[in-house]
Design a protein around this motif. Structure first.
Motif, PDB file in Angstrom:
ATOM      1  N   ASP A 128       0.834  -1.209   0.000  1.00  0.00           N
ATOM      2  CA  ASP A 128       0.000   0.000   0.000  1.00  0.00           C
ATOM      3  C   ASP A 128       0.865   1.255   0.000  1.00  0.00           C
ATOM      4  O   ASP A 128       0.578   2.229  -0.711  1.00  0.00           O
ATOM      5  CB  ASP A 128      -0.935   0.014   1.215  1.00  0.00           C
ATOM      6  N   GLU A 131       2.354   1.699  -3.442  1.00  0.00           N
ATOM      7  CA  GLU A 131       1.361   2.209  -4.393  1.00  0.00           C
ATOM      8  C   GLU A 131       1.115   3.700  -4.189  1.00  0.00           C
ATOM      9  O   GLU A 131       0.985   4.450  -5.153  1.00  0.00           O
ATOM     10  CB  GLU A 131       0.053   1.426  -4.264  1.00  0.00           C
ATOM     11  N   ALA A 132       1.054   4.133  -2.923  1.00  0.00           N
ATOM     12  CA  ALA A 132       0.881   5.565  -2.643  1.00  0.00           C
ATOM     13  C   ALA A 132       2.074   6.357  -3.162  1.00  0.00           C
ATOM     14  O   ALA A 132       1.911   7.440  -3.731  1.00  0.00           O
ATOM     15  CB  ALA A 132       0.692   5.782  -1.140  1.00  0.00           C
ATOM     16  N   SER A 135       1.818   6.624  -6.898  1.00  0.00           N
ATOM     17  CA  SER A 135       0.781   7.594  -7.261  1.00  0.00           C
ATOM     18  C   SER A 135       1.294   9.021  -7.087  1.00  0.00           C
ATOM     19  O   SER A 135       1.070   9.877  -7.961  1.00  0.00           O
ATOM     20  CB  SER A 135      -0.454   7.365  -6.389  1.00  0.00           C
ATOM     21  N   GLU A 136       1.974   9.274  -5.975  1.00  0.00           N
ATOM     22  CA  GLU A 136       2.536  10.609  -5.754  1.00  0.00           C
ATOM     23  C   GLU A 136       3.588  10.945  -6.809  1.00  0.00           C
ATOM     24  O   GLU A 136       3.661  12.076  -7.281  1.00  0.00           O
ATOM     25  CB  GLU A 136       3.142  10.697  -4.353  1.00  0.00           C
ATOM     26  N   LEU A 138       3.699   9.811  -9.895  1.00  0.00           N
ATOM     27  CA  LEU A 138       3.013  10.093 -11.152  1.00  0.00           C
ATOM     28  C   LEU A 138       2.378  11.479 -11.140  1.00  0.00           C
ATOM     29  O   LEU A 138       2.422  12.194 -12.154  1.00  0.00           O
ATOM     30  CB  LEU A 138       1.953   9.021 -11.439  1.00  0.00           C
ATOM     31  N   ASP A 139       1.791  11.879  -9.991  1.00  0.00           N
ATOM     32  CA  ASP A 139       1.223  13.227  -9.876  1.00  0.00           C
ATOM     33  C   ASP A 139       2.309  14.293 -10.035  1.00  0.00           C
ATOM     34  O   ASP A 139       2.115  15.300 -10.721  1.00  0.00           O
ATOM     35  CB  ASP A 139       0.518  13.405  -8.531  1.00  0.00           C
TER      36      ASP A 139
END
Length: 185
Positions: A128, A131-132, A135-136, A138-139
């Protein structure tokens, strides 16, 4: 594990029958035996902590001296050492060994399952967190791409237009401040 295999092979080669072999392997894994004093003595018997991101850490209680884990390794060792035994392995020996190992394995099963569950929970938390982080990332890459993709000419044109609008507003405000009441009326 290589050291355990080597030790068990040595025990097996020096055994004269299955009973002696089993007693020697059991002594090897008993408290204070060679497994505990030489193999797992360098492993922590407390919480193992793994670093995460943003100062977080993930911990799981792992004890290499756990009775269930030792029993599972001992059972595997008994089986792996059977090919090195120095005595004749009859069908009776095979049958009694299989029966004994099944009995011992069921006792170790609950402890090993508990440890697997703890490791599974830790793996899920790390997954998890990973994955976070992805995601960060990619942002952040999208924001960077947006910043890099800005048209400099367009930004300069908009800035000049805004400056002209502000100058016009300032000129009107300056003219109004100089009016007299009669001019205003």
């Amino acid at each position: 594990m290589e050291a355990v295999r080597s030790d068990i092979a040595s025990i097996a080669q020096n055994s004269t029958d299955f009973g002696t072999y089993l007693a020697d392997v059991t002594a090897y894994f008993d408290a204070g035996g060679a497994f505990e004093t030489t193999i797992v003595s360098s492993y922590a018997s407390e919480q193992a902590t793994f670093p995460g991101r943003d100062g977080k850490s993930f911990g799981v209680d792992l004890d290499a001296r756990s009775a269930g884990l030792k029993e599972a390794i001992a059972n595997a060792a008994v089986l792996s050492g059977m090919r090195h035994v120095g005595f004749d392995v009859s069908e009776l020996v095979k049958s009694s060994a299989a029966s004994m190992l099944l009995t011992r394995a069921s006792a170790a099963d609950a402890d090993v399952s508990t440890m697997q569950a703890q490791v599974g929970v830790l793996e899920e938390r790390i997954s998890d967190d990973r994955e976070a982080a992805v995601s960060e990332r990619l942002d952040a890459e999208k924001r960077l791409s947006d910043l890099v993709g800005i048209d400099e000419y367009d930004v300069a044109t908009r800035l000049n237009a805004e400056l002209s609008r502000l100058e016009a507003a300032y000129a009107i405000t300056a003219r109004r401040s100089q009016l007299r009441l009669t001019n205003f009326l």
